[in-house]
Design a protein around this motif. Structure first.
Motif, PDB file in Angstrom:
ATOM      1  N   PRO B 209       8.859   4.593  -1.688  1.00  0.00           N
ATOM      2  CA  PRO B 209       7.762   3.839  -2.289  1.00  0.00           C
ATOM      3  C   PRO B 209       8.296   2.528  -2.856  1.00  0.00           C
ATOM      4  O   PRO B 209       9.398   2.473  -3.396  1.00  0.00           O
ATOM      5  CB  PRO B 209       7.271   4.752  -3.407  1.00  0.00           C
ATOM      6  CG  PRO B 209       8.445   5.589  -3.763  1.00  0.00           C
ATOM      7  CD  PRO B 209       9.348   5.660  -2.564  1.00  0.00           C
ATOM      8  N   HIS B 346       2.365  10.996  -6.035  1.00  0.00           N
ATOM      9  CA  HIS B 346       1.803  10.190  -4.954  1.00  0.00           C
ATOM     10  C   HIS B 346       0.422  10.666  -4.584  1.00  0.00           C
ATOM     11  O   HIS B 346      -0.410   9.878  -4.155  1.00  0.00           O
ATOM     12  CB  HIS B 346       2.765  10.156  -3.790  1.00  0.00           C
ATOM     13  CG  HIS B 346       4.055   9.514  -4.212  1.00  0.00           C
ATOM     14  ND1 HIS B 346       4.064   8.309  -4.872  1.00  0.00           N
ATOM     15  CD2 HIS B 346       5.328   9.935  -4.175  1.00  0.00           C
ATOM     16  CE1 HIS B 346       5.312   7.999  -5.197  1.00  0.00           C
ATOM     17  NE2 HIS B 346       6.101   8.977  -4.793  1.00  0.00           N
ATOM     18  N   ASN B 349      -1.617   8.838  -7.001  1.00  0.00           N
ATOM     19  CA  ASN B 349      -1.774   7.446  -6.584  1.00  0.00           C
ATOM     20  C   ASN B 349      -2.775   7.321  -5.449  1.00  0.00           C
ATOM     21  O   ASN B 349      -3.576   6.387  -5.416  1.00  0.00           O
ATOM     22  CB  ASN B 349      -0.425   6.861  -6.149  1.00  0.00           C
ATOM     23  CG  ASN B 349       0.444   6.539  -7.337  1.00  0.00           C
ATOM     24  OD1 ASN B 349      -0.067   6.276  -8.423  1.00  0.00           O
ATOM     25  ND2 ASN B 349       1.745   6.578  -7.143  1.00  0.00           N
ATOM     26  N   THR B 355      -2.401   3.435  -3.868  1.00  0.00           N
ATOM     27  CA  THR B 355      -1.498   3.325  -2.730  1.00  0.00           C
ATOM     28  C   THR B 355      -1.964   2.150  -1.890  1.00  0.00           C
ATOM     29  O   THR B 355      -3.153   2.051  -1.565  1.00  0.00           O
ATOM     30  CB  THR B 355      -1.522   4.630  -1.903  1.00  0.00           C
ATOM     31  OG1 THR B 355      -1.233   5.701  -2.779  1.00  0.00           O
ATOM     32  CG2 THR B 355      -0.499   4.590  -0.783  1.00  0.00           C
ATOM     33  N   TRP B 361       4.293   2.383   0.746  1.00  0.00           N
ATOM     34  CA  TRP B 361       5.419   3.131   1.317  1.00  0.00           C
ATOM     35  C   TRP B 361       5.997   2.352   2.482  1.00  0.00           C
ATOM     36  O   TRP B 361       5.275   1.854   3.327  1.00  0.00           O
ATOM     37  CB  TRP B 361       4.953   4.507   1.794  1.00  0.00           C
ATOM     38  CG  TRP B 361       4.672   5.406   0.639  1.00  0.00           C
ATOM     39  CD1 TRP B 361       3.560   5.398  -0.129  1.00  0.00           C
ATOM     40  CD2 TRP B 361       5.530   6.405   0.114  1.00  0.00           C
ATOM     41  NE1 TRP B 361       3.656   6.340  -1.120  1.00  0.00           N
ATOM     42  CE2 TRP B 361       4.869   6.978  -0.991  1.00  0.00           C
ATOM     43  CE3 TRP B 361       6.791   6.877   0.457  1.00  0.00           C
ATOM     44  CZ2 TRP B 361       5.432   8.005  -1.748  1.00  0.00           C
ATOM     45  CZ3 TRP B 361       7.346   7.903  -0.281  1.00  0.00           C
ATOM     46  CH2 TRP B 361       6.673   8.453  -1.386  1.00  0.00           C
TER      47      TRP B 361
END
Lengths: 452, 988
Positions: B209, B346, B349, B355, B361
């Protein structure tokens, strides 16, 4: 006379010029070198060597051999400087101020008190030089027209200090020497050894005891006394400015000059007693340094002790009254911080124990007085330690706070100055008349004349 | 050019004593001065940075770009050289990881280069050999591998981001299919990698990330110390500070400042900046995070957890804030957390749809072998291969794998039995002691390589100086092995041939070197396949977590040391003497323990504690850390190396047995006092402000209530108005500094930057114990509240204040410190006699004294002389010194402006501390320039002078810290409360 119940005279009634002269000159000229003196000198020389070794070590590695640090930039060196300078106060005070005040009893103690002053100033004078990071450049403090055209910083109290101590040392030396000239001629006249007589002869600068000599001598002595009198006040006042002019919380205080002078008189008289009590015993001078002398000095000590106690009280009160966090913290740190034992020790030594001096019995007891004087000297040392080092160890920013722990080299240098002091003192009593012959004779004449 | 007339081998010195080498070195420097052309530059053509145009000229500083590969990403640097000697490192503002700033390790890299304890010559079985012999051995290894398709070849490399290393290692496995290579790093990131693979089902390549804090309005850090300027990219600090600062940040004012939550066991710089920090054990961290995921709907099937009220309170605030923030919310996770934690974070997120905005990522920027495997398993797999007899030839490139390996793996015996083993090492270590061949590794300032920043942006690692010793880089060795005796330069050029061409003066290559970055090389974000929820619950189910509750067992968290990291900087005296964040301990590691636990077990700071780790017992002194989670103890690794050099020898305590334990075994470790004590030296002893208004802080709400005169920045206190002395003339320049406490994270990069710039000596542990450290700028730490739960931790960098009414100036009897006509309070070292009166009279205690001959190292070690900045005098014994506002930089900028016949503009002068600061908390400039940033800061309502009530009129001023606690319930009082207690005071 300050002493109300003055029954005993300052000199024994049976004493006359001849007996006093032979008693005092005999100490130097006739008395064989005693074993005690030799042992004392040996101890003094050992101490002197300790001094030389600690100075050597200091010069080899730098002031980092001491325990000083950031924040405590001044440690034992400055503590001891102020302490010795304070001790050096009594001599000139006795010689000059008491002379001007016509305190005749001073006549039998002023000589060795002045000698003590000189030697104490010599010990004190070492420290400002030694404590420099680069002692080889000490002369930059002197305002001389250097090729760099750079002058010292005249606003710095250290500059003033340099002059104050320098002047005080010089005037004390001249005063002491001048006062000794008639006695040196007596020594010259009484010396049986030709070489010894020559030496004293050179030192007495051709004094022939003429009336003219005496006239000039008395005038010069009085003028010097007049000069020295403000110096007694100024030297410790200037020393105190090192602190009170600064911005450090516990230093920045207007009470410092009187309180320092009071403290100096306090420990100066204590030191005079510490020296005179054994001296009068070993050299059988009880007839010249009488119990009344001790009593008088104890009274001065008591008065000075009350002055410093008042100073402590006012300092603490003002810190509380100001209601300002930095100042009030200084006192809560003194009362309960890591060095609280030093503070309470100071209160005991300088405020509580001297109260015993209210008792006439204690004042006239040589042993008690000796012990109290020693304790006062310790107390005054603690006072300087608290004022100088402990005011720095916790100042404005708590992040800087640190402890100051003197190292072995701090202590050895201090011990070394004792060696120097002892050596000089012992040489003095062995080589020079420790009590002023001419002034004691004067006292005899006065006591035999009808008083005013 | 002179250097091109020498064949490559001419650069390596004949084998000989160090003294003769140094003679040669000084001769070469003298020659450089004589010819105006430096012969220690690399043979290949290097290009100066965009900041300067000219090539190296004698006496003229020059700047080159390069990059330092550390902790999984590279930071772009600009290195200042003098006569070919790299002497000062700055960040490269074009590099995304640096953005002009650096962390502490990059700042200290020059000292590593000139470390006198570096190995100087390759050895084979203890005998000195030439580099030619090493190359021959590579050639014979190549022949052998060609014969058996690399059956016996195993290569263990340190973590790296170099595309060329990756290319060469891939070439090894493609040329010799039976060869294997693996990555070894003591502080790996298995959890992160697993979670990434789990989430994206990405198979072959791990994902990482990349966070962007600059857009966030709520950040929840799950034990991620991203504000430390150490293990994480420096740009994270910049992003966070930009999102947080009040002064100089008009456009963000509308949306308000970012709010930071922290969850984790160890108090860190990040937790100290957090508005709400919850200190819980690692095990509980996961529980709390699970509950957060459940509440936010990221893992609806998760069971509801029962948590104490304090945790509930924290959770409630976080939940509410994150729900409100939506895609401006961000959860970030420390790399050493287990996979479950990463997966949960995550998932949150994703749920917040941050994200792609706050976090994206990308493919991992680190080198990675085709056959995936965890970092920590690498040594076990190697040991297995060796004992099975599969591995016969071993290349150990960097690091100290043997030193880090569990002795139960019997790796050293196995390596001794191998036919061929070669260790490439920065220092002598346990690995070099068992391998047949040892080759000194070139420092990154003396080798060609390449590296990737945290977002994938590639940089060429450009040498500024030819190797000081007979050393090689990994690329040299690998290229010799697999590309048939190519140089590192050629190998790097080959990697980048398509993009940067291969001509020596190709414009693209030239530009890449001058910029320090290769344009458009950042990695694109990997698209999410949005099948996360199932996998989160899988991850949770697979992970076991038990909450241990016992009197003498504690959970142990092992972290790399904040200054010497995993031990690789143990011989770096600057880093050893850099006060560790929060504790300010120097030259030692310690086990941090919560005050309550310490009381219960009967431990004080400095007491030795024994911890049972498998068959081993670890003994380490304890440090009572305010705000540490109860039930947990943090142990810092890296110290106690048996083979360290002169600086690192006998420092700290070996805690490696704890790192060999499986994570589950670390959850319950018995800890007992041994009865012994150890002298832990801290440069700060008192951490309470005692009710004084020193580091001022207040909430955003109270600032908004009174934006023109916030009370917390100016508590009622009578300010003096009169002064005995007239004011200084207000003409010409008037230099001033402003330090923004909102932005400052306390990372101490400024401390090392100042040390490197100003030739500041180190003094050693004993002298630090005597409070004689020499740092010209220090970062004070204050705690408010109880030691168990400090309400607030404040960081305050303290350089010289350059007071207008400087108390130091009037007391110096020889006028060695005085006021310049530009307002600098300057020290004339030559004039100083060392009364130390100035330091006594400095209320800030920023003056430093040379109590002993501290600078001796600069003279005794000739190689250290190469390090010194010629613009700054080396101070002798007995002399006071202090911050100069980098007067040499001021003068340089003035001269440059004069040469170009222009006036100085704001920003021309950057002090060393300012330029290193990742948070951009320090502003410096001309107070007479109404447009300058520092003037604006000095006029801001938040601006205050430290101890201004003393009428010192400081030129360095502070901007009071503004925090942004959640307003659900006011948690923090406004002005520093008077109830601040003393959280640990070793000096009493």
């Amino acid at each position: 006379m300050t002493d109300g119940n003055a029954t005993t005279p300052w000199v024994p009634s049976e004493a006359d010029d001849r007996s006093v002269t032979s008693q005092i000159t005999g100490l130097v000229l006739d008395r064989p070198t005693s074993r005690t003196w030799m042992v004392g000198l040996f101890v003094g020389l050992v101490g002197l060597n300790v001094l030389l070794v600690s100075i050597g070590w200091l010069f080899a590695f730098g002031v980092g051999v001491w325990g000083i640090n950031i924040p405590v930039g001044w440690g034992l060196a400055i503590v001891n400087f102020v302490w010795w300078i304070g001790i050096g106060h009594a001599g000139t005070l006795i010689s000059a101020i008491l002379l001007l005040l016509k305190q005749d009893w001073r006549n039998s103690i002023n000589r060795f008190a002045e000698a003590m002053t000189l030697f104490a100033v010599a010990c004190a004078g070492l420290y400002p030089l030694l404590h420099l990071g680069r002692p080889q450049f000490f002369y930059w403090l002197i305002p001389y027209p250097a090729t760099t055209t750079v002058w010292p910083q005249f606003r710095s109290p250290l500059m003033w200090d340099f002059f104050a101590v320098g002047t005080y040392g010089t005037v004390s030396l001249i005063f002491w020497y001048l006062g000794m000239i008639p006695d040196l001629s007596t020594m010259r006249d009484r010396a049986s050894n030709r070489l010894v007589a020559r030496c004293y002869g050179v030192l007495c600068l051709g004094w022939r005891n003429s009336v003219q000599h005496w006239m000039h001598y008395r005038t010069a002595y009085l003028i010097l006394a007049g000069l020295a009198t403000p110096l007694v006040i100024s030297v410790h006042t200037t020393v105190s400015w090192d602190f009170s002019v600064s911005i450090v919380g516990a230093w920045h205080s207007t009470v410092f000059p009187p309180y320092f002078v009071g403290g100096a008189i306090f420990c100066g008289f204590a030191m005079v007693l510490v020296i005179s009590i054994p001296m009068r015993r070993f050299y059988h001078l009880e007839n010249l340094i009488t119990v009344r002398h001790l009593d008088n000095m104890a009274k001065i000590m008591l008065a000075a002790g009350l002055t410093v106690s008042y100073g402590y009280l006012m300092d603490a009160w003002v810190a509380w009254y100001k209601n300002e966090p930095f100042d009030s913290y200084i006192y809560s740190n003194r009362f309960g911080g890591p060095y609280a034992a030093c503070y309470w020790g100071l209160v005991f030594c300088n405020c509580l124990l001297p109260q015993l001096l209210w008792s006439p019995w204690i004042r006239r007891n040589a042993i008690a007085l000796f012990v109290i004087s020693l304790v006062i000297n310790v107390g005054m040392w603690l006072e300087r330690f608290i004022i100088i080092s402990l005011s720095l160890h916790r100042d404005y920013l708590p992040s800087d706070w640190a402890m100051y722990i003197p190292t072995v080299w701090d202590w050895l240098l201090y011990a070394g100055t004792f060696g120097l002091f002892l050596t000089l003192m012992l040489l003095f009593v062995r080589l020079l008349p420790p009590i002023s012959i001419s002034e004691v004779r004067e006292l005899i004449h006065q006591s035999k004349e009808p008083s005013e | 050019m002179l250097q091109r007339e020498f064949p490559p081998e001419a650069s390596s010195f004949p084998e000989g004593s160090r003294r003769s080498f140094l003679k040669l070195m000084s001769a070469s420097l003298a020659l450089a001065g004589a010819t105006g052309c430096d012969i220690r530059q690399p043979q290949e053509k290097i290009f100066a940075s965009w900041r300067r145009g000219a090539d190296e000229l004698a006496g003229v500083p020059n700047e080159y770009t390069t990059a330092m590969d550390f902790a999984g990403s590279a930071i772009g640097l600009v290195v200042q050289t003098r006569d070919g000697r790299p002497i000062k490192i700055e960040g490269n503002s074009l590099h995304p990881t640096s953005r002009g700033a650096t962390g502490v390790f990059a700042q200290a890299a020059t000292l590593d280069l000139y470390d006198p304890d570096r190995p100087r010559t390759p050895t084979r079985r203890g005998q000195l050999v030439s580099l030619g012999r090493v190359r021959e051995s590579m050639a014979s290894l190549r022949t052998q591998c060609d014969a058996d398709r690399g059956a016996g070849l195993r290569i263990l490399v340190e973590r790296s981001t170099s595309p060329t290393v990756q290319r060469l290692l891939d070439r090894v496995t493609s040329r010799w299919p039976r060869a294997r290579w693996m990555v070894h790093e003591p502080f790996g990131q298995d959890g992160l990698n697993q979670a990434g693979m789990l989430r994206f089902r990405s198979g072959d390549r791990p994902l990482t990330p990349v966070y962007d804090f600059s857009q966030a309005s709520v950040v929840v850090s799950i034990d991620m110390d991203f504000l430390a300027a150490r293990g994480h990219p420096a740009c994270y600090i910049r992003q966070f500070s930009d999102a947080r600062r009040v002064v100089g940040n008009q456009d963000r004012d509308a949306s308000g400042m970012v709010r930071l939550y922290h969850l984790g066991p160890t108090p860190t710089l990040t937790s100290s900046k957090a508005d709400h920090s919850l200190a819980v054990t690692r095990a509980t961290t996961t529980l709390v995070l699970r509950e957060l995921a459940r509440r936010l709907g990221a893992g609806p099937k998760l069971p509801q957890a029962t948590l104490p009220a304090e945790h509930q309170d924290w959770l409630q605030r976080v939940t509410q804030d994150l729900q409100q923030a939506g895609r401006d919310g961000l959860v970030c996770v420390g790399t050493d957390q287990p996979a479950e934690t990463h997966a949960l974070a995550h998932a949150i997120n994703d749920r917040l749809t941050s994200t792609g905005r706050g976090v994206r990522w990308i493919s991992s920027v680190q080198i990675h072998p085709q056959q995936a495997g965890s970092d920590t398993d690498a040594l076990a797999r190697l040991a297995a291969d060796l004992s099975a007899g599969d591995a016969q030839s071993l290349l150990l490139l960097g690091g100290d794998p043997i030193g880090n390996a569990d002795p139960e793996l019997r790796l050293s015996e196995a390596i001794r039995k191998a036919e061929f083993s070669l260790a490439l090492a920065d220092h002598e270590n346990e690995t070099t002691s068992v391998s047949q061949w040892t080759v000194p590794r070139s420092h990154f300032l003396e080798k060609w390589s390449d590296a990737r920043g945290h977002d994938g942006t590639a940089s060429i690692v450009q040498p500024m100086i030819r190797p000081l010793y007979q050393s090689l880089g990994e690329i040299d060795l690998l290229a010799t092995l697999v590309e048939d005796a190519e140089t590192a330069y050629a190998a790097v050029r080959k990697t980048w041939r398509e993009r940067l061409g291969d001509g020596e003066n190709d414009e693209r290559w030239r530009r890449a070197l001058a910029d320090g970055v290769i344009a458009n090389t950042e990695f694109a974000a990997v698209e999410s396949d949005a099948t996360t929820n199932g996998s989160v619950e899988d991850a949770v189910a697979s992970a076991s977590s038990q909450d241990v509750d016992s009197d003498t067992t504690l959970e142990v968290v092992v972290r790399p040391d904040p200054t010497i990291w995993d031990g690789r900087f143990i011989n770096n005296a600057w880093l050893q003497e850099l006060p560790k964040p929060l504790s300010h301990v120097v030259w030692d590691n310690a086990a941090w323990i919560a005050p309550a636990d310490a009381r219960r077990i009967g431990l004080k700071s400095g007491d030795m504690a024994a911890m049972q780790a498998g068959a081993h017992t670890v003994e380490i002194p304890v440090w009572i850390a305010p705000g540490h989670a109860e039930g947990s103890v943090t142990v810092f690794a890296g110290y106690g190396k048996p083979t360290a050099g002169r600086v690192g020898r006998d420092t700290g305590f070996d805690v490696r047995p704890l790192t060999w334990l499986k994570p589950a075994a670390r959850a319950a470790i018995r800890i007992q006092p041994t009865g012994n004590t150890h002298s832990l030296v801290s440069t700060q002893h008192h951490f309470a402000m005692e009710g004084r208004h020193l580091a001022r802080s207040g909430t955003l709400r109270s600032l908004r209530e009174n934006p023109q005169d916030p009370e917390f920045a100016h508590p009622p206190s009578p300010l003096p108005e009169a002064s005995l002395y007239p004011p200084w003339p207000n003409e010409g320049h008037r230099w001033g500094m402003s330090i923004d406490l909102t932005a400052c994270v306390g990372c101490s990069a400024c401390v090392i930057a100042c040390q490197a710039e100003n030739n500041i000596p180190v003094v050693g542990k004993q002298q630090c114990d005597m409070n004689r450290e020499m740092h010209w700028i220090r970062v004070d730490t204050y705690f408010q509240g109880s030691p168990e739960h400090p309400e607030k931790t404040l960081h305050q960098p303290v350089p010289c204040m350059h007071c207008e009414h400087a108390p130091c100036e009037v007391v110096c009897p020889v006028a060695a410190t005085n006021h310049s006509d530009e307002g600098l309070n300057q020290m004339i070292y030559n004039r100083c006699v060392g009364t130390r009166y100035c330091s006594n009279n400095c209320p800030y205690k920023v003056r430093r004294f040379n109590f002993l001959d501290f600078a001796q190292d600069f003279i005794d070690q000739p190689v250290m002389e190469l390090l010194s900045n010629p613009e700054v005098t080396i101070r002798s014994r007995g002399v006071m010194e202090k911050c100069t506002f980098c007067v040499q930089r001021i003068e340089q900028a003035k001269i440059a402006a004069q040469l170009h016949d222009r006036t100085l503009v704001d920003g021309d002068i950057r002090t060393a501390c300012q330029s290193a600061c990742p948070a951009q908390a320090i502003r410096f400039g001309d107070l007479n320039d109404p447009q300058s940033k520092v003037t604006a800061a000095h006029e801001h309502p938040l601006c205050y002078g430290l101890l201004e009530e003393l009428n010192t009129k400081p030129r360095t001023k502070y901007l009071a810290e503004v925090t942004n606690p959640s307003t659900t319930r006011e948690a923090f009082g406004d002005p520093p409360a008077s109830n601040d207690r003393q959280p640990g005071e070793p000096d009493d």
